[in-house]
Design a protein around this motif. Structure first.
Motif, PDB file in Angstrom:
ATOM      1  N   GLU A  76      16.386  57.638  47.944  1.00 53.82           N
ATOM      2  CA  GLU A  76      16.874  57.043  49.189  1.00 53.82           C
ATOM      3  C   GLU A  76      17.246  55.571  48.984  1.00 53.82           C
ATOM      4  N   VAL A  77      16.566  54.904  48.048  1.00 48.57           N
ATOM      5  CA  VAL A  77      16.914  53.521  47.705  1.00 48.57           C
ATOM      6  C   VAL A  77      18.249  53.491  46.976  1.00 48.57           C
ATOM      7  N   PHE A  78      18.385  54.358  45.989  1.00 45.95           N
ATOM      8  CA  PHE A  78      19.641  54.394  45.223  1.00 45.95           C
ATOM      9  C   PHE A  78      20.813  54.726  46.135  1.00 45.95           C
ATOM     10  N   GLU A  79      20.615  55.652  47.059  1.00 53.25           N
ATOM     11  CA  GLU A  79      21.674  56.014  47.999  1.00 53.25           C
ATOM     12  C   GLU A  79      22.112  54.799  48.821  1.00 53.25           C
ATOM     13  N   SER A  80      21.129  54.045  49.310  1.00 53.39           N
ATOM     14  CA  SER A  80      21.467  52.871  50.121  1.00 53.39           C
ATOM     15  C   SER A  80      22.138  51.792  49.260  1.00 53.39           C
ATOM     16  N   VAL A  85      28.127  34.470  55.744  1.00 53.98           N
ATOM     17  CA  VAL A  85      28.447  35.724  56.419  1.00 53.98           C
ATOM     18  C   VAL A  85      27.243  36.661  56.373  1.00 53.98           C
ATOM     19  N   THR A  86      26.943  37.278  57.500  1.00 54.74           N
ATOM     20  CA  THR A  86      25.929  38.337  57.553  1.00 54.74           C
ATOM     21  C   THR A  86      26.638  39.656  57.290  1.00 54.74           C
ATOM     22  N   LEU A  87      26.249  40.337  56.225  1.00 54.75           N
ATOM     23  CA  LEU A  87      26.910  41.576  55.848  1.00 54.75           C
ATOM     24  C   LEU A  87      26.562  42.691  56.825  1.00 54.75           C
ATOM     25  N   GLY A  88      27.462  43.627  56.971  1.00 59.00           N
ATOM     26  CA  GLY A  88      27.249  44.733  57.897  1.00 59.00           C
ATOM     27  C   GLY A  88      26.499  45.897  57.297  1.00 59.00           C
ATOM     28  N   VAL A  89      25.888  45.698  56.148  1.00 59.13           N
ATOM     29  CA  VAL A  89      25.175  46.768  55.459  1.00 59.13           C
ATOM     30  C   VAL A  89      23.959  46.154  54.783  1.00 59.13           C
ATOM     31  N   ALA A  90      22.884  46.949  54.660  1.00 62.27           N
ATOM     32  CA  ALA A  90      21.625  46.412  54.137  1.00 62.27           C
ATOM     33  C   ALA A  90      21.032  47.346  53.086  1.00 62.27           C
ATOM     34  N   PRO A  91      20.898  46.910  51.832  1.00 65.21           N
ATOM     35  CA  PRO A  91      20.221  47.741  50.829  1.00 65.21           C
ATOM     36  C   PRO A  91      18.727  47.810  51.095  1.00 65.21           C
ATOM     37  N   ARG A  92      18.130  48.953  50.809  1.00 75.42           N
ATOM     38  CA  ARG A  92      16.689  49.113  51.023  1.00 75.42           C
ATOM     39  C   ARG A  92      15.888  48.347  49.973  1.00 75.42           C
ATOM     40  N   ASP A  93      14.667  47.980  50.345  1.00 81.68           N
ATOM     41  CA  ASP A  93      13.729  47.426  49.375  1.00 81.68           C
ATOM     42  C   ASP A  93      13.395  48.489  48.333  1.00 81.68           C
ATOM     43  N   TYR A  94      13.128  48.044  47.094  1.00 81.69           N
ATOM     44  CA  TYR A  94      12.659  48.964  46.062  1.00 81.69           C
ATOM     45  C   TYR A  94      11.286  48.479  45.639  1.00 81.69           C
ATOM     46  N   LYS A 127      17.720  62.786  41.780  1.00 79.78           N
ATOM     47  CA  LYS A 127      16.784  61.971  41.020  1.00 79.78           C
ATOM     48  C   LYS A 127      17.258  61.767  39.582  1.00 79.78           C
ATOM     49  N   ALA A 128      17.839  62.774  38.974  1.00 80.89           N
ATOM     50  CA  ALA A 128      18.342  62.640  37.601  1.00 80.89           C
ATOM     51  C   ALA A 128      19.408  61.553  37.526  1.00 80.89           C
ATOM     52  N   ILE A 129      20.231  61.482  38.549  1.00 78.33           N
ATOM     53  CA  ILE A 129      21.293  60.468  38.587  1.00 78.33           C
ATOM     54  C   ILE A 129      20.699  59.087  38.821  1.00 78.33           C
ATOM     55  N   SER A 130      19.829  58.948  39.794  1.00 75.73           N
ATOM     56  CA  SER A 130      19.271  57.622  40.091  1.00 75.73           C
ATOM     57  C   SER A 130      18.406  57.108  38.952  1.00 75.73           C
ATOM     58  N   LEU A 145      33.869  57.723  47.983  1.00 76.03           N
ATOM     59  CA  LEU A 145      33.751  59.179  47.916  1.00 76.03           C
ATOM     60  C   LEU A 145      32.576  59.582  47.028  1.00 76.03           C
ATOM     61  N   TRP A 146      32.356  58.845  45.948  1.00 74.08           N
ATOM     62  CA  TRP A 146      31.213  59.143  45.093  1.00 74.08           C
ATOM     63  C   TRP A 146      29.905  58.838  45.811  1.00 74.08           C
ATOM     64  N   SER A 147      29.888  57.760  46.584  1.00 76.25           N
ATOM     65  CA  SER A 147      28.703  57.452  47.374  1.00 76.25           C
ATOM     66  C   SER A 147      28.411  58.569  48.370  1.00 76.25           C
ATOM     67  N   ARG A 148      29.454  59.062  49.018  1.00 73.03           N
ATOM     68  CA  ARG A 148      29.309  60.160  49.974  1.00 73.03           C
ATOM     69  C   ARG A 148      28.854  61.436  49.271  1.00 73.03           C
ATOM     70  N   THR A 149      29.358  61.688  48.087  1.00 71.23           N
ATOM     71  CA  THR A 149      28.971  62.865  47.320  1.00 71.23           C
ATOM     72  C   THR A 149      27.480  62.838  47.001  1.00 71.23           C
ATOM     73  N   TYR A 150      26.999  61.681  46.573  1.00 73.18           N
ATOM     74  CA  TYR A 150      25.570  61.555  46.264  1.00 73.18           C
ATOM     75  C   TYR A 150      24.738  61.836  47.506  1.00 73.18           C
ATOM     76  N   GLN A 151      25.184  61.333  48.640  1.00 71.82           N
ATOM     77  CA  GLN A 151      24.476  61.555  49.901  1.00 71.82           C
ATOM     78  C   GLN A 151      24.402  63.035  50.251  1.00 71.82           C
ATOM     79  N   LEU A 152      25.446  63.791  49.931  1.00 71.70           N
ATOM     80  CA  LEU A 152      25.520  65.200  50.310  1.00 71.70           C
ATOM     81  C   LEU A 152      24.808  66.144  49.342  1.00 71.70           C
ATOM     82  N   LEU A 153      24.494  65.687  48.132  1.00 70.23           N
ATOM     83  CA  LEU A 153      23.872  66.580  47.153  1.00 70.23           C
ATOM     84  C   LEU A 153      22.572  67.172  47.699  1.00 70.23           C
ATOM     85  N   LYS A 154      22.435  68.485  47.566  1.00 69.21           N
ATOM     86  CA  LYS A 154      21.291  69.198  48.140  1.00 69.21           C
ATOM     87  C   LYS A 154      20.058  69.151  47.249  1.00 69.21           C
TER      88      LYS A 154
END
Length: 301
Positions: A202-206, A227-236, A190-193, A175-184
């Protein structure tokens, strides 16, 4: 293309029958290890154990490599179990850090009940914001027996939910991950990341989305080895963190290590991994995506 399907007709086999079948396929079970082997078949399960050896057998004969021993399967299983435990502890530390940083920043800047303000969320996603509040309401309702929730409802008449610092002890990491995604407001994001030394939101979100998926995976005893994970973090790229295989466990481990180093709380993730790898030298690091020189790569230095 249509697939010809057939009715399932395989009979169930007892743990002892499964062990005997593996022996017929060439698996070596020493007499003094037979009791332990039976216990693994009974209490870990033959089907789960298959995840650690299925790639080893001959695809035609189904036989094990000559001389392959049951304790080698045990080592792989125990390595994976201990890796899950280490991962869960590390992600738990980051989960708490993320939700506290978000709650503190948004409460101080907006109000302790910022999550009730639909204007803080992206335009065109009001339904998302409404769903967010609905999920918070449901989680708080489930936590009504907690002392701090009882205290709020016994003392205050409104708002209808406790403040953010109380809510953050009730709701899920997802839910916190979703909240960060929705912040306008990009300044809020940026202050959070930046509290985690990540400038690219966008990196922090991923990254935090990846952590929520992996957390749920290990919490439900999902296998990490091979195991190949079903999710991929972005490069930073600013930190020169680039993944040749972003769906490998190595990619997740690098994200965990980088973020843990930013919060400065005691948890020697990289040292714990080194100790685990030394304990199980028969497990090849490539099976979890780790390069040989992983400790000298960006994100680990």
């Amino acid at each position: 293309m249509a697939i010809n399907r057939i009715p399932f007709s395989k009979p169930a086999s007892s743990p002892e029958q499964l062990l005997q079948k593996l022996e017929r396929q060439g698996l070596v079970v020493d007499d003094f290890k037979r009791g332990q082997a039976r216990n693994y078949m009974r209490f870990v399960g033959g089907y789960r154990l298959k995840g650690y050896w299925h790639h080893l057998v001959d695809p035609v004969t189904k036989n094990f490599p000559a001389g392959y021993r049951f304790e080698q399967i045990v080592s792989r299983c125990e390595f994976d179990r201990e890796l899950r435990a280490l991962t869960m502890a590390a992600v738990e530390r980051l989960e708490i850090a993320v939700r506290v940083v978000m709650a503190n920043h948004l409460s101080l800047k907006h109000s302790p009940h910022w999550f009730l303000d639909g204007n803080l969320f992206r335009q065109g996603r009001r339904q998302g914001a409404a769903e967010l509040v609905a999920k918070i309401e449901a989680e708080v309702d489930r936590a009504r027996d907690k002392t701090f929730v009882k205290h709020y409802f016994s003392r205050y008449s409104e708002p209808h939910l406790p403040p953010s610092w109380s809510v953050c002890e009730c709701v899920t990491f997802g839910l916190w991950s979703r909240t960060y995604q929705l912040l306008k407001n990009p300044d809020d994001r940026k202050a959070i990341s930046r509290r985690f030394n990540v400038d690219a939101t966008e990196v922090f979100e991923s990254w935090i989305h990846t952590l929520t998926v992996v957390r749920n995976m290990v919490a439900h005893s999902g296998q990490l080895l091979r195991v190949t994970l079903g999710v991929a973090p972005r490069d930073y790229r600013k930190a020169d963190i680039r993944f040749s295989d972003s769906k490998s466990f190595y990619a997740v481990a690098t994200v965990i290590n980088y973020l843990l180093r930013q919060i400065g709380l005691p948890l020697e993730w990289s040292e714990q991994l080194k100790a685990l790898f030394a304990k199980y030298p028969e497990v090849h690091l490539a099976e979890i995506g780790f390069p040989i020189d992983w400790g000298n790569r960006p994100g680990w230095l």
